[in-house]
Design an enzyme around this catalytic site. Structure first.
Site, short mmCIF file in Angstrom:
data_model
loop_
_atom_site.label_atom_id
_atom_site.label_comp_id
_atom_site.label_asym_id
_atom_site.label_seq_id
_atom_site.Cartn_x
_atom_site.Cartn_y
_atom_site.Cartn_z
N GLY A 1 0.81 -1.21 0.00
CA GLY A 1 0.00 0.00 0.00
C GLY A 1 0.84 1.26 0.00
O GLY A 1 2.02 1.24 -0.36
N HIS B 1 4.64 2.00 -7.85
CA HIS B 1 3.66 0.92 -7.82
C HIS B 1 2.76 0.96 -9.06
O HIS B 1 2.45 -0.07 -9.66
CB HIS B 1 2.76 1.02 -6.59
CG HIS B 1 3.48 0.91 -5.29
ND1 HIS B 1 3.60 1.95 -4.41
CD2 HIS B 1 4.12 -0.15 -4.70
CE1 HIS B 1 4.26 1.56 -3.34
NE2 HIS B 1 4.59 0.30 -3.49
N SER C 1 7.43 4.47 -0.53
CA SER C 1 6.37 4.88 0.38
C SER C 1 6.92 5.59 1.60
O SER C 1 6.22 6.39 2.24
CB SER C 1 5.56 3.65 0.82
OG SER C 1 5.00 3.01 -0.30
#
Length: 279
Positions: A32, A38, A187
């Site tokens: 995530g 991504h 991230s």
């Protein structure tokens, strides 16, 4: 619209229907906090597959630091919006109990290639990666899986795992996506302060400079030491490693006579950054 699925049973039914229609399924495993890196994997999956699954699971098994697990950014609603814009078919977002139910007692360990670099600095990390990736391949039944080259050692571990265990999935390595100033997208970058974000590109700059010097004939050890000194002088407070490793097997390398990779892990503030480039 991207469908959100949270159980392996429901996902299995969905994938089985796709496969009965002769469709090739691609999967992009993530934790995530999605960014363009991504999304580039999702695009590659879309180009090379008939149906695309992106998984989001913050895997506790691969964190050797509980505070790092707690700090890991999570925003499923934002991630889902990004995936819908990319035309992803399914977001598979299982809970911890779905992946590791009561009584779970299996660990997958890839020796050798997992032991240096990240393996030495983060004991148990790659056991967690190998275990959850094995689970996700079984849950998604995908024919292709897409991983970024930014996590170069992880990519090699996954390839070894798939080859050794005869898992019927093709591993697709995709290029590292960088910000305009060269910083590898991650991230964790959102945790950098404004000052740290301005300093962060020095890592890639110095790696490129060292690689250029090595290609021009400078002793590799000297070039890497110069790069380390410059990185620390720029405000980074630790260089965990900055090394040359062979592309085949990640063995220590001293020159660029054979295909080699330069890999680095550094600390900037309380954020750990990794990067790698071809030499």
């Amino acid at each position: 619209m991207t469908e959100v699925i949270r159980t392996s049973a429901e996902l299995r039914d969905k994938v089985a229907a796709w496969k009965r229609s002769g469709m090739l399924v691609g999967v992009v495993p993530t934790m995530g906090a999605l960014h363009d890196g991504h999304l580039s994997l999702a695009r590659a999956a879309r180009e090379q597959s008939d149906r695309v699954i992106v998984t989001i699971f913050v895997n506790p098994m691969q964190f050797n630091n509980a505070s790092d697990l707690d700090k890991y950014p999570r925003d499923e609603a934002h991630d889902l919006a990004l995936l819908e814009a990319e035309g992803v078919d399914v977001l598979f977002a299982p809970g911890v109990d779905e992946v590791y139910p009561d009584g779970f007692a299996t660990k997958v360990s890839v020796t050798g290639i997992s032991e240096p670099l990240e393996g030495a600095m983060r004991p148990g990390h790659f056991d967690g990666v190998a275990t959850v990736v094995s689970k996700l391949f079984g849950m998604t039944q995908a024919g292709r899986a897409f991983f970024g080259e930014k996590d170069w050692q992880q990519l090699q571990v996954v390839k070894r795992l798939v080859d050794d265990l005869n898992i019927p999935v093709r591993i697709m390595g995709c290029p590292t996506i960088r910000e305009e100033d060269g910083l590898a997208m991650s991230s964790r970058n959102v945790r950098l302060s404004a000052e740290e974000r301005a300093q962060a590109p020095v890592l890639h700059q110095q790696m490129q400079a060292a690689a250029g010097a090595i290609r021009a004939g400078t002793d590799a050890g000297a070039a890497l030491e110069t790069a380390k000194e410059a990185i620390l002088a720029a405000g980074f407070h630790d260089v965990e490693y900055l090394e040359l490793r062979t592309v085949d097997g990640l063995k220590p390398a001293t020159d660029a006579a054979k295909p080699v990779r330069m890999l680095a892990a550094v600390w900037l503030g309380d954020v750990r950054l990794i990067d790698n480039i071809a030499v």
